[in-house]
Design a protein around this motif. Sequence first.
Motif, PDB file in Angstrom:
ATOM      1  N   LEU A 123       6.610  11.317 -52.261  1.00  0.00           N
ATOM      2  CA  LEU A 123       6.685  12.245 -53.395  1.00  0.00           C
ATOM      3  C   LEU A 123       7.349  11.587 -54.602  1.00  0.00           C
ATOM      4  O   LEU A 123       6.905  11.759 -55.741  1.00  0.00           O
ATOM      5  CB  LEU A 123       7.444  13.516 -53.008  1.00  0.00           C
ATOM      6  N   VAL A 129       4.956   8.986 -56.074  1.00  0.00           N
ATOM      7  CA  VAL A 129       3.899   9.668 -56.833  1.00  0.00           C
ATOM      8  C   VAL A 129       4.431  10.122 -58.189  1.00  0.00           C
ATOM      9  O   VAL A 129       3.764   9.943 -59.223  1.00  0.00           O
ATOM     10  CB  VAL A 129       3.323  10.860 -56.033  1.00  0.00           C
ATOM     11  N   ALA A 130       5.624  10.693 -58.217  1.00  0.00           N
ATOM     12  CA  ALA A 130       6.213  11.133 -59.486  1.00  0.00           C
ATOM     13  C   ALA A 130       6.420   9.938 -60.419  1.00  0.00           C
ATOM     14  O   ALA A 130       6.070   9.999 -61.608  1.00  0.00           O
ATOM     15  CB  ALA A 130       7.539  11.857 -59.236  1.00  0.00           C
ATOM     16  N   ALA A 181       3.077   8.856 -61.757  1.00  0.00           N
ATOM     17  CA  ALA A 181       2.521   9.817 -62.717  1.00  0.00           C
ATOM     18  C   ALA A 181       3.134   9.618 -64.100  1.00  0.00           C
ATOM     19  O   ALA A 181       2.430   9.716 -65.114  1.00  0.00           O
ATOM     20  CB  ALA A 181       2.755  11.241 -62.231  1.00  0.00           C
ATOM     21  N   THR A 205      -1.513  13.825 -68.953  1.00  0.00           N
ATOM     22  CA  THR A 205      -1.096  14.735 -67.896  1.00  0.00           C
ATOM     23  C   THR A 205      -0.292  15.861 -68.536  1.00  0.00           C
ATOM     24  O   THR A 205       0.615  15.596 -69.331  1.00  0.00           O
ATOM     25  CB  THR A 205      -0.206  13.994 -66.870  1.00  0.00           C
ATOM     26  N   THR A 246       2.714  19.751 -65.249  1.00  0.00           N
ATOM     27  CA  THR A 246       2.431  18.959 -64.045  1.00  0.00           C
ATOM     28  C   THR A 246       3.525  17.920 -63.816  1.00  0.00           C
ATOM     29  O   THR A 246       3.989  17.737 -62.684  1.00  0.00           O
ATOM     30  CB  THR A 246       1.058  18.270 -64.165  1.00  0.00           C
ATOM     31  N   LEU A 278       6.016  17.707 -60.568  1.00  0.00           N
ATOM     32  CA  LEU A 278       6.219  16.467 -59.809  1.00  0.00           C
ATOM     33  C   LEU A 278       7.695  16.081 -59.803  1.00  0.00           C
ATOM     34  O   LEU A 278       8.211  15.601 -58.788  1.00  0.00           O
ATOM     35  CB  LEU A 278       5.372  15.338 -60.395  1.00  0.00           C
ATOM     36  N   ALA A 308      10.778  10.560 -60.715  1.00  0.00           N
ATOM     37  CA  ALA A 308      10.519  11.013 -62.084  1.00  0.00           C
ATOM     38  C   ALA A 308      11.564  10.436 -63.040  1.00  0.00           C
ATOM     39  O   ALA A 308      11.219   9.953 -64.126  1.00  0.00           O
ATOM     40  CB  ALA A 308      10.533  12.532 -62.145  1.00  0.00           C
TER      41      ALA A 308
END
Length: 95
Positions: free
Chosen positions: A18, A21-22, A25, A40, A44, A48, A56
């Motif tokens: 996770l 992925v963040a 992104a 994006t 979203t 995330l 993030a």
Amino acid sequence: MVEILSNITILAAIYLVLNIVAFGAYGFDKAKASMDKWRTPEKTLLILAFFGPFGAYAGMLVFRHKTQKKPFTWAVPLFILIHIIAFIGIIFILN
């Protein structure tokens, strides 16, 4: 006890994914911004960030992305704090 450890390992792996992925992104969105292409949605990115706040935050720093946007400057650190508190709670529950 072995079952608990394997469950923790699985959860840790999911959590790592996770956060990766963040992170990705945020990098992907920054690249799209640089090329003036489709972006994006901020909602979203914030979702995330809720599930992968460390990734993030790292993405914000590494890619210098969304560092001036108010929702991101307070929400991502808040999500990190929530996750740290949750980790501490889980540790107490398991002990």
